[in-house]
Design an enzyme around this catalytic site. Structure first.
Site, mmCIF file in Angstrom:
data_model
loop_
_atom_site.group_PDB
_atom_site.id
_atom_site.type_symbol
_atom_site.label_atom_id
_atom_site.label_comp_id
_atom_site.label_asym_id
_atom_site.label_seq_id
_atom_site.Cartn_x
_atom_site.Cartn_y
_atom_site.Cartn_z
ATOM 1 C CG ASP A 256 -2.246 0.792 0.862
ATOM 2 O OD1 ASP A 256 -2.194 1.652 -0.045
ATOM 3 O OD2 ASP A 256 -3.283 0.583 1.517
HETATM 4 C C1 NOJ Z 1 -4.136 3.855 -0.028
HETATM 5 C C2 NOJ Z 1 -5.276 2.904 0.096
HETATM 6 O O1 NOJ Z 1 -5.228 2.244 1.349
HETATM 7 C C3 NOJ Z 1 -5.317 1.861 -0.994
HETATM 8 O O2 NOJ Z 1 -6.507 1.142 -0.878
HETATM 9 C C4 NOJ Z 1 -5.215 2.515 -2.339
HETATM 10 O O3 NOJ Z 1 -5.298 1.553 -3.361
HETATM 11 C C5 NOJ Z 1 -3.905 3.275 -2.404
HETATM 12 N N1 NOJ Z 1 -3.896 4.301 -1.382
HETATM 13 C C6 NOJ Z 1 -3.678 3.897 -3.769
HETATM 14 O O4 NOJ Z 1 -4.570 4.907 -3.983
#
Ligand code: NOJ
Length: 739
Positions: A256
């Protein structure tokens, strides 16, 4: 290919960057991206503003990097694309797996046409905590339904994967997230620790991930959270032993947003140490953090990371590019003319309306106030009555307010000349300027009126007095849910509740249309109004879809996939809670030394599986064709459902089970399966569920990666009905050997 790549080039493929063209979905963006791309130090990108920009970058990769390896473009395509579809929690409430699969296919068609190869979806985190703003992106509280939906979403995004390439230009790679336990953060707070033991982890949180993997999902994203104190992003037991060795997952693990860097805050060492830990644990791709590109070469030299580990990760990225067909034609999905034809096209908007109408849940309907008469005067009151900007719901960066149709516009279209609609805003969606600022970070969706609340209420009363029925469009703002949108107060705002109380004095029937990304606490308003249609955030076509249901052109068919608490203090409250040694006797709300609250009822306000219709169904007592089965046999549970009301309708027949004697404590009820059926007015249908002993397996765990599923000989109680509180039972005995 790998053999011809330098170590730096292989590590470059593991670098996923976001130059920040679009609203950021994390706290930093990458800089100097063009140079990094040309130097072959970027393998994947997201957050790119347009297809033209993607083409330009692809040109750069293919023509100006040493090896010409194409770029893979990603994005958060969560519920539709330019055509915004209902929030995932709303789609789950359709209990219509085929429709859910189509929703992912539609999203993939538009996103791929715009040059996006991979979506960071589906989010399959099971949650029992409505404070958590991200539940809007998931399927709700049931691991069983969640698993079915996870598989449907993967099929919808990816299609059937033919050999090693995606079959169509209308499909995209999916990345299931957030592996795992992210929906169980302490206090419903974003990025918080999850304190889960292995039984709970395997039985509640992991099943949707396994279902996504079995459906062929291309990638997995670990959560930001810790589980039992170990950050998932650094947990080899989860990312390697379970995921790869036991589940045979062969795709990519994508961190993430800066999650690897954040391991430093978890006390796991400096950037070099945490980057080495993450890749050694099983992470292949570093999202935004740059820890891999800046430290891994040295870590390989120092012997902290084996070169074969870098190769594993690099292969995973190249495999995705291969699956997406990028090596055949890197520009295949970068066709500007095709994009203009496909994105937001009429047939998608038609489907969006259908999806929205199936997702609404009718929670109350006193004296059949709904559907509304198709002639007369409606007072449409509330801050969301004529709102377009909120309609796409959270996580919809590609959708545009101007493409949406508001409820007022929808009612006018569906109602035509025979209905007169008067409107008043009545109150603000949010009165607190600090909250409004927080909600407006991705663009203005909440404004605070200059008028006083007395003035707005007086106008609303005046309008209501002149009309036959009051329809109130109220709830949360779009950004009240989504990432980092946890709330501790789940009531409708004071202003909205005052408005309801004021409108009651007119004596007109009141229909609440509640827009929200989560179950709200409706305890003190439920008896004040005649009807409640819970519409979540229904996407671009929400307005006409709501009008279709309010005016009886469509039936309300949604059923809850998450319990609605009576109060925040009661959370978590869900249908598959474990029993207690000291249960409350039936029909009591308090007894000393029993498991209960001094000041609250134990049960939720609205249970899992609940949803009213415009017709009436009678569920006859279920029957079972045999009362004993062994491991090789199947029993059939049948139930006849009769539509005794005045309209056609959709029944969702739900089968739950309870294992009354086991080695570990078992939920009072857990969903086993369901069937969603249309039954015409006056008609009836018989549904038959087949069950086998293995369907009643449960987890026995010694540790996270040492787990077995087992079923025991003995009695299983099967409950069949229209929701978890309306079940009729039959019993089944499981035996080890034929009798
Ligand atoms: C953080 C989020 O937790 C995740 O779900 C997402 O795909 C990413 N950012 C990218 O935007």
């Amino acid at each position: 290919m790998i053999q011809s790549m330098t170590l730096a080039e292989r590590i470059g493929q593991l670098n996923l960057v976001n130059p920040g063209d679009q609203p950021l979905t994390g706290s930093v963006a990458n800089v100097d991206v063009r140079r990094s791309v040309t130097e072959g130090r970027v393998g994947m990108m997201f957050g790119i503003g347009s297809i033209e920009r993607r083409r330009e970058i692809q040109n750069l990769c293919v023509r100006e990097t040493r090896l010409g390896i194409p770029m893979l473009f990603a994005s958060d395509v969560i519920h539709g694309y330019r055509t915004a579809l209902p929030l995932p929690i709303a789609m789950a409430c359709t209990w219509n797996l085929e429709l859910i699969e189509r929703s992912a296919h539609l999203a993939a068609t538009e996103a791929r046409a715009d040059g996006i190869d991979l979506t960071f979806a589906p989010m399959v985190d099971v949650t029992r905590d409505p404070r958590w703003g991200r539940l809007a992106e998931g399927a709700g509280e049931s691991p069983v339904l969640g698993a079915m939906i996870a598989a449907a979403m993967v099929r919808g995004f990816q299609g059937s994967v033919d050999g090693s390439q995606l079959t169509g230009a209308d499909r995209m790679l999916a990345c299931v997230k957030h592996f795992v336990g992210y929906g169980a953060g302490d206090g419903g707070r974003e990025y918080a620790a999850a304190n889960l033991g292995p039984h709970e982890l395997h039985e509640t949180h992991l099943p949707p991930f396994l279902a996504a993997i079995d459906a062929g999902v291309a990638a997995v994203m670990p959560g930001f959270n810790t589980i039992d104190r170990v950050p998932v992003t650094a947990d080899a037991r989860l990312l390697t032993t379970l995921l790869r060795d036991q589940w045979k997952f062969a795709g990519a693990v994508i961190s993430d947003y800066t999650a690897i860097n954040e391991l430093q805050s978890h006390g796991m060492g400096d950037l070099a140490a945490v980057s080495a830990r993450a890749i050694n644990a099983g992470v292949d791709v570093d999202m935004v953090g740059q820890g891999f590109v800046s430290t891994l070469e040295r870590s390989v030299e120092a012997g902290l990371v084996d070169e074969s580990t870098i190769d594993r990760a690099c292969r995973a990225v190249l495999r995705m590019k291969f699956m997406a067909g990028l090596f055949d034609d890197p520009f295949r999905s970068l066709d500007v003319e095709r994009a203009a034809k496909v994105i937001g096209c009429d047939s998608h908007r038609k489907e969006a309306r259908e999806m929205a109408s199936q997702s609404f849940v009718l929670l109350r309907n006193q004296n059949g106030v709904l559907p509304l008469p198709t002639t007369g005067r409606i007072a449409l009151i509330g801050p969301l009555a004529d709102d377009r900007t909120n309609l796409p719901g959270t996580w919809s960066f590609s959708a545009r307010g101007e493409d949406c149709i508001s409820l007022l516009e929808g009612l006018r279209e569906v109602g035509g000349d025979r209905i007169t609609i008067e409107t008043a805003c009545g109150c603000n969606l949010v009165d607190d300027p600090v909250m409004a600022r927080r909600l407006n970070l991705f663009g203005e969706t909440v404004t605070i009126n200059d008028r006083t609340s007395d003035d707005m209420i007086a106008e609303a009363i005046e309008v209501a007095t002149r009309c036959d029925t009051v329809v109130m469009a109220i709830g949360e703002a779009k950004e009240h849910s989504g990432e980092c949108s946890s709330r501790t107060d789940l009531n409708l705002s004071d202003g909205q509740r005052e408005l309801i109380a004021a409108l009651r004095t007119t004596g007109k029937p009141i229909v609440l249309v509640i827009f929200a990304g989560r179950p709200l606490v409706l305890t003190d308003i439920v008896d004040q109004v005649d009807a409640i249609l819970y519409v979540w955030y229904g996407g671009s076509l929400a307005g006409p879809a709501i009008a279709d249901v309010l005016l009886g052109r469509r039936e309300p068919t949604g059923r809850l996939t998450m319990s609605f608490p009576r109060s925040v203090g009661q959370i978590p409250v869900h249908h598959d809670q474990l029993p207690t040694g000291r249960p409350l006797p039936p029909n009591t709300t308090f007894e000393k030394f029993k498991s209960c609250y001094l000041d609250e009822i134990n049960d939720p306000l609205f249970v899992f599986g609940f949803g009213l219709t415009y017709t009436e169904f009678v569920f006859d007592p279920p029957t079972i064709d045999r009362s004993v089965i062994d491991a090789a046999e199947t029993a059939k549970v049948s139930i006849t459902v009769r539509n005794v009301g005045r309209r056609d309708g959709v029944a969702v027949v739900q089968l739950y089970w309870n294992d009354s004697v086991a080695e570990v404590s078992r939920p009072r009820w857990q969903l086993q399966t369901f069937e969603r059926i249309n039954i015409e007015r006056g008609g009836s249908r018989t549904v038959t569920f087949s069950v086998r002993a293995e369907d009643f397996a449960y987890v026995r765990a010694n540790s996270i990666a040492d787990v077995k599923w087992q079923w025991d000989a003995g009695e299983i109680i099967l409950g069949v009905g229209s929701s978890v509180e309306k079940l009729t039972n039959v019993t089944l005995r499981l035996v080890r050997a034929p009798q």
